[in-house]
Design a protein around this motif. Structure first.
Motif, PDB file in Angstrom:
ATOM      1  N   LEU A 102      51.597  47.300  43.113  1.00  0.00           N
ATOM      2  CA  LEU A 102      50.392  47.901  42.554  1.00  0.00           C
ATOM      3  C   LEU A 102      50.288  47.439  41.105  1.00  0.00           C
ATOM      4  N   LEU A 103      49.161  46.802  40.772  1.00  0.00           N
ATOM      5  CA  LEU A 103      48.959  46.245  39.436  1.00  0.00           C
ATOM      6  C   LEU A 103      47.842  46.969  38.713  1.00  0.00           C
ATOM      7  N   GLN A 104      48.097  47.361  37.469  1.00  0.00           N
ATOM      8  CA  GLN A 104      47.033  47.911  36.640  1.00  0.00           C
ATOM      9  C   GLN A 104      46.364  46.738  35.935  1.00  0.00           C
ATOM     10  N   VAL A 105      45.046  46.676  36.030  1.00  0.00           N
ATOM     11  CA  VAL A 105      44.286  45.584  35.439  1.00  0.00           C
ATOM     12  C   VAL A 105      44.035  45.906  33.969  1.00  0.00           C
ATOM     13  N   GLU A 106      44.471  44.983  33.100  1.00  0.00           N
ATOM     14  CA  GLU A 106      44.357  45.181  31.655  1.00  0.00           C
ATOM     15  C   GLU A 106      43.193  44.389  31.066  1.00  0.00           C
ATOM     16  N   GLY A 107      42.786  43.300  31.729  1.00  0.00           N
ATOM     17  CA  GLY A 107      41.685  42.467  31.250  1.00  0.00           C
ATOM     18  C   GLY A 107      41.104  41.674  32.406  1.00  0.00           C
ATOM     19  N   VAL A 108      39.812  41.361  32.320  1.00  0.00           N
ATOM     20  CA  VAL A 108      39.126  40.630  33.398  1.00  0.00           C
ATOM     21  C   VAL A 108      38.140  39.618  32.825  1.00  0.00           C
ATOM     22  N   ASP A 109      37.868  38.591  33.614  1.00  0.00           N
ATOM     23  CA  ASP A 109      36.804  37.647  33.327  1.00  0.00           C
ATOM     24  C   ASP A 109      36.517  36.880  34.612  1.00  0.00           C
ATOM     25  N   MET A 110      35.391  36.193  34.650  1.00  0.00           N
ATOM     26  CA  MET A 110      35.055  35.394  35.828  1.00  0.00           C
ATOM     27  C   MET A 110      34.283  34.166  35.387  1.00  0.00           C
ATOM     28  N   ARG A 111      34.245  33.170  36.252  1.00  0.00           N
ATOM     29  CA  ARG A 111      33.507  31.928  35.986  1.00  0.00           C
ATOM     30  C   ARG A 111      32.216  31.984  36.796  1.00  0.00           C
ATOM     31  N   PRO A 112      31.088  32.218  36.134  1.00  0.00           N
ATOM     32  CA  PRO A 112      29.813  32.328  36.849  1.00  0.00           C
ATOM     33  C   PRO A 112      29.535  31.077  37.688  1.00  0.00           C
ATOM     34  N   GLY A 113      29.003  31.303  38.889  1.00  0.00           N
ATOM     35  CA  GLY A 113      28.637  30.206  39.765  1.00  0.00           C
ATOM     36  C   GLY A 113      29.764  29.661  40.621  1.00  0.00           C
ATOM     37  N   SER A 114      30.978  30.129  40.402  1.00  0.00           N
ATOM     38  CA  SER A 114      32.096  29.647  41.222  1.00  0.00           C
ATOM     39  C   SER A 114      32.300  30.575  42.411  1.00  0.00           C
ATOM     40  N   GLU A 115      32.889  30.045  43.455  1.00  0.00           N
ATOM     41  CA  GLU A 115      33.172  30.825  44.659  1.00  0.00           C
ATOM     42  C   GLU A 115      34.672  30.854  44.904  1.00  0.00           C
ATOM     43  N   PRO A 116      35.194  31.943  45.455  1.00  0.00           N
ATOM     44  CA  PRO A 116      36.637  32.040  45.684  1.00  0.00           C
ATOM     45  C   PRO A 116      37.091  31.170  46.869  1.00  0.00           C
ATOM     46  N   LEU A 117      38.313  30.719  46.790  1.00  0.00           N
ATOM     47  CA  LEU A 117      38.966  30.054  47.917  1.00  0.00           C
ATOM     48  C   LEU A 117      39.354  31.150  48.910  1.00  0.00           C
ATOM     49  N   ILE A 118      39.078  30.921  50.180  1.00  0.00           N
ATOM     50  CA  ILE A 118      39.336  31.918  51.221  1.00  0.00           C
ATOM     51  C   ILE A 118      40.410  31.401  52.170  1.00  0.00           C
ATOM     52  N   HIS A 119      41.353  32.263  52.530  1.00  0.00           N
ATOM     53  CA  HIS A 119      42.349  31.949  53.552  1.00  0.00           C
ATOM     54  C   HIS A 119      41.907  32.643  54.834  1.00  0.00           C
ATOM     55  N   HIS A 120      41.759  31.849  55.917  1.00  0.00           N
ATOM     56  CA  HIS A 120      41.285  32.399  57.183  1.00  0.00           C
ATOM     57  C   HIS A 120      41.782  31.519  58.316  1.00  0.00           C
ATOM     58  N   ARG A 121      42.352  32.148  59.340  1.00  0.00           N
ATOM     59  CA  ARG A 121      42.877  31.440  60.516  1.00  0.00           C
ATOM     60  C   ARG A 121      43.859  30.336  60.112  1.00  0.00           C
ATOM     61  N   ALA A 122      44.777  30.683  59.201  1.00  0.00           N
ATOM     62  CA  ALA A 122      45.860  29.807  58.743  1.00  0.00           C
ATOM     63  C   ALA A 122      45.350  28.555  58.037  1.00  0.00           C
ATOM     64  N   GLY A 123      44.132  28.605  57.504  1.00  0.00           N
ATOM     65  CA  GLY A 123      43.589  27.474  56.762  1.00  0.00           C
ATOM     66  C   GLY A 123      42.724  27.959  55.614  1.00  0.00           C
ATOM     67  N   PHE A 124      42.242  27.010  54.817  1.00  0.00           N
ATOM     68  CA  PHE A 124      41.389  27.337  53.678  1.00  0.00           C
ATOM     69  C   PHE A 124      39.928  27.176  54.053  1.00  0.00           C
ATOM     70  N   ARG A 125      39.104  28.070  53.527  1.00  0.00           N
ATOM     71  CA  ARG A 125      37.664  28.065  53.775  1.00  0.00           C
ATOM     72  C   ARG A 125      36.955  28.364  52.460  1.00  0.00           C
ATOM     73  N   ASN A 126      35.638  28.132  52.464  1.00  0.00           N
ATOM     74  CA  ASN A 126      34.827  28.597  51.351  1.00  0.00           C
ATOM     75  C   ASN A 126      33.723  29.467  51.906  1.00  0.00           C
ATOM     76  N   LEU A 127      33.106  30.229  51.029  1.00  0.00           N
ATOM     77  CA  LEU A 127      32.033  31.113  51.462  1.00  0.00           C
ATOM     78  C   LEU A 127      30.789  30.288  51.762  1.00  0.00           C
ATOM     79  N   ALA A 128      30.177  30.510  52.892  1.00  0.00           N
ATOM     80  CA  ALA A 128      28.920  29.841  53.232  1.00  0.00           C
ATOM     81  C   ALA A 128      27.773  30.727  52.768  1.00  0.00           C
TER      82      ALA A 128
END
Length: 186
Positions: free
Chosen positions: A155-181
């Motif tokens: 369990l991690l307490q979040v102390e700071g956050v940021d994000m890169r606008p326009g980027s999409e996360p890498l997804i792990h699905h069915r033992a492989g990598f995917r991206n969001l469609a």
């Protein structure tokens, strides 16, 4: 009090008639297939410990565990040789890898070679280590660790956050990598 709708319950019984739950046996193919059928974000958890960069990749991230205070969680294998180092870190940099970072993911997860050779990172003031070009970043401190079979739930307490606008996360699905469609709103 209303009577239950008999036709609805008959329909539900018929709908589930073909479903048969298999025993959930440790490390079975059935359990792996079910677990791998659930898409998850890919996170790099990194820190500078004893002057050295250390990192692991996790596909067990749960965000929004709490909003007050902000908390996330992940699971670390008890057999990991890197997790004991990260566990001693004052802060852990959690980078949600972007769909452009499959190579970086494999490098950090590798058991051979240097996990950080030519990898672009940003150290935080308190020892966390963030991977550049990620979709999002969280700087965290460990709040609790709970034994859970062959893993530890962290369990991690979040102390700071940021994000890169326009980027999409890498997804792990069915033992492989995917991206969001692109998806339509429902």
């Amino acid at each position: 009090m209303t009577k239950p709708d008999k036709s609805r319950s008959e329909h539900l019984s018929a709908e589930f008639a073909d479903m048969f739950l298999q025993p959930a046996t440790a490390h079975s193919q059935q359990v792996r297939e079910v677990f791998n059928s659930i898409p998850t974000a890919v996170a790099a958890l990194c820190a500078v410990v004893d002057g050295e960069p250390r990192g692991i990749v996790a596909t067990s991230l749960a965000v929004g565990v709490s909003y007050d205070p902000p908390m996330v969680s992940f699971s670390a294998q008890t057999s990991s040789t890197t997790w004991p180092y990260l566990r001693r870190a004052g802060r852990i940099g959690l980078s949600i890898l972007s769909d452009e970072q499959i190579d970086e993911c494999r490098q950090i997860a590798s058991k051979a070679g240097s996990r950080f050779a030519d990898l672009e990172t940003m150290p935080t003031e308190r020892g966390g280590l963030l991977v550049k070009r990620a979709a999002a970043w969280l700087e965290c401190s460990i709040s609790a660790v709970v034994a859970a079979g062959d893993h530890e739930v962290v369990l991690l307490q979040v102390e700071g956050v940021d994000m890169r606008p326009g980027s999409e996360p890498l997804i792990h699905h069915r033992a492989g990598f995917r991206n969001l469609a692109a998806m339509a709103d429902v």
